[in-house]
Write an enzyme that holds these catalytic residues in place. Structure first.
Site, PDB file in Angstrom:
ATOM      1  N   ALA B 131       0.818  -1.222   0.000  1.00  0.00           N
ATOM      2  CA  ALA B 131       0.000   0.000   0.000  1.00  0.00           C
ATOM      3  C   ALA B 131       0.847   1.266   0.000  1.00  0.00           C
ATOM      4  O   ALA B 131       0.328   2.343  -0.290  1.00  0.00           O
ATOM      5  CB  ALA B 131      -0.926  -0.006   1.203  1.00  0.00           C
ATOM      6  N   GLU B 132       2.123   1.149   0.332  1.00  0.00           N
ATOM      7  CA  GLU B 132       2.956   2.353   0.442  1.00  0.00           C
ATOM      8  C   GLU B 132       3.870   2.488  -0.776  1.00  0.00           C
ATOM      9  O   GLU B 132       3.492   3.100  -1.756  1.00  0.00           O
ATOM     10  CB  GLU B 132       3.706   2.335   1.775  1.00  0.00           C
ATOM     11  CG  GLU B 132       2.720   2.360   2.958  1.00  0.00           C
ATOM     12  CD  GLU B 132       3.380   2.518   4.298  1.00  0.00           C
ATOM     13  OE1 GLU B 132       4.292   3.357   4.440  1.00  0.00           O
ATOM     14  OE2 GLU B 132       2.977   1.795   5.238  1.00  0.00           O
ATOM     15  N   MET B 133       5.037   1.884  -0.755  1.00  0.00           N
ATOM     16  CA  MET B 133       5.952   2.058  -1.884  1.00  0.00           C
ATOM     17  C   MET B 133       5.974   0.845  -2.823  1.00  0.00           C
ATOM     18  O   MET B 133       6.594   0.893  -3.886  1.00  0.00           O
ATOM     19  CB  MET B 133       7.358   2.399  -1.381  1.00  0.00           C
ATOM     20  CG  MET B 133       7.391   3.798  -0.728  1.00  0.00           C
ATOM     21  SD  MET B 133       8.911   4.178   0.177  1.00  0.00           S
ATOM     22  CE  MET B 133      10.077   4.396  -1.175  1.00  0.00           C
TER      23      MET B 133
END
Lengths: 105, 335
Positions: B131-133
């Site tokens: 969900a982030e990087m």
């Protein structure tokens, strides 16, 4: 009746089962008064809060888990250790407060 | 002797507090150590910090190639992002606010729920979270190892060690340990300059330490107890965030989050773990109300009753904790 002596610990009483000791550990400045403690099966440790704010002492160790709930300055909560093992104790609110209690036969 | 002179200097310009549980003021307790402690095995060196800086600003670390650590921890926005909650891969909002990383090197646990034990432990988390990087570690290592400039920098920073998750994390952590609060007006006051802050800020410090009950959790030079408290913040979507309870299954930890630093707090809004408040005034109002959600509140969150003047003074004090932003050089990335 058995008296245990350990640096930084105050022995309060030896009430309870024969040969069982009750040892007091204080909480002050967001630290326990001892980092390590060895007790015997059947002994109790009383955790007294000397800080102006609440603490919540607990352990999730396999040897013994407990949650003493939160309590304010001047109050104590007691745990009796029922079996051998190593018990990691923390404050849930202040996780830098850690100590280990070794419970021996 | 130095501590004593700081104490005297501060007391010279501070009114005495009468509350029973307010500790005597020791000005030196509020001054940041010159350097952040580094763990054994990752002592700071110029080569490690330089490598970590390049990695921190490099969007090639992400799966998409366009999100860097600095995308969310933006030095121009108090090393946060100015958003209520972070925005990750695919421009999707994350459930929690991006915390500032100013003085994160002094945190004893990282993340809002304390699930990471150190900066080294934390560094790869966002990179490899979908969900982030949205990067995978093998792909990241292969990508960096194929860039000659990085290979040279890794060899210089960590001789004899390969480009790996371990060395990537250690380098980023080394850079993050240099991201420290600068001298604020409050610090100058604590060093003895009585003119460094306004009278309102001085009165606000008394409120902070006394009737505001702020210092119970926001203590020490970094204004945090490194602890976890449920302060009654409402989650906007009606789905309570369990917070620290996900890491420690202790009843009191349901809805508890790490006490954030107040250093540079004027630059790091929106506030709270879900960014629900845009201003410091709203934050103070939250505490005045004793929180919004009253279930499982931290017992250390006592009701407070402040006058409008006291609330205003408290905000002035909080603003005095913000220094000039740390000067940052954006690097030309290795090729």
């Amino acid at each position: 009746m058995r008296f245990a002596i350990a640096a930084g610990l105050l022995i309060v009483t030896t009430a309870g089962p024969a040969c069982a000791a009750e040892i007091e550990v204080t909480q002050h400045g967001n630290q326990f008064s001892a980092k390590e403690l060895t007790v015997k099966v059947g002994d109790s440790v009383s955790f007294r809060n000397d800080d102006p704010h609440f603490h919540n002492i607990f352990s999730l160790s396999d040897a013994q888990s407990f949650d003493l709930g939160s309590y304010p300055k001047g109050e104590s909560r007691k745990v009796t250790f029922a079996k051998e093992g190593e018990v990691d104790v923390e404050c849930a609110i202040h996780p830098n407060m850690k100590m280990t209690i070794k419970v021996a036969k | 002797m130095r501590a004593l002179s700081l104490l005297v200097a501060a007391l010279w310009s501070l009114p005495a507090l009468a509350a029973a549980d307010v500790k005597p003021l020791v000005a030196s307790d509020y001054l940041r150590p010159a350097q952040a402690p580094a763990p054994a095995g990752n002592a700071a060196t110029p080569a490690r910090v330089e490598l970590g800086r390049d990695l921190f600003f490099d969007p090639r670390l992400s799966g998409s190639g366009w999100i860097s650590c600095a995308t969310c921890h933006n030095p121009a926005l108090g090393w946060s992002d100015g958003l209520a909650t972070g925005m990750g891969h695919g421009m999707k909002h994350l459930p929690r606010a991006t915390p500032t990383i100013v003085n994160a090197a002094f945190n004893t646990l990282q993340m809002w729920d304390g699930r990471k034990k150190s900066l080294e432990d934390q560094a790869l988390g966002p990179i490899t979270t979908e969900a982030e990087m949205a990067q995978t570690l093998p792909a990241l290592v292969a990508k960096l190892d194929a860039i000659p400039g990085y290979r040279r920098m890794f060899a210089q920073a960590y001789p004899g060690e390969p480009v790996s998750g371990d060395t990537i994390a250690k380098a980023i952590a080394s850079y993050e340990r240099t991201i420290l609060s600068t001298e604020s007006p409050f610090d100058r006051w604590m060093r003895g300059d009585a003119m460094a802050v306004s009278d309102a800020a001085k009165r606000g410090f008394d409120v902070f330490r006394g009737p505001g009950n702020c210092e119970t959790c926001h203590s020490g030079f970094n204004f945090t107890d490194n602890g976890f408290h449920n302060i009654g913040v409402k989650d906007p979507d009606g789905k309570p965030d369990l917070g620290r309870y996900q890491e420690r299954k202790v009843a009191l930890m349901k809805g508890a989050f790490k006490t954030p630093t107040l250093r540079d707090v004027a630059l790091t809004g929106p506030y709270m773990h879900n960014g629900c408040y845009k201003t410091l005034e709203e934050v103070v109002d939250h505490y005045e109300r004793g929180g919004v959600v009253k279930d499982n509140l931290s017992p250390n969150m006592k009701p407070i009753h402040l006058t409008a003047a006291e609330r205003s003074d408290l905000v002035e004090f909080l603003k005095s904790l913000t220094g000039e932003p740390m000067q940052v050089s954006i690097p030309q990335l290795p090729q």
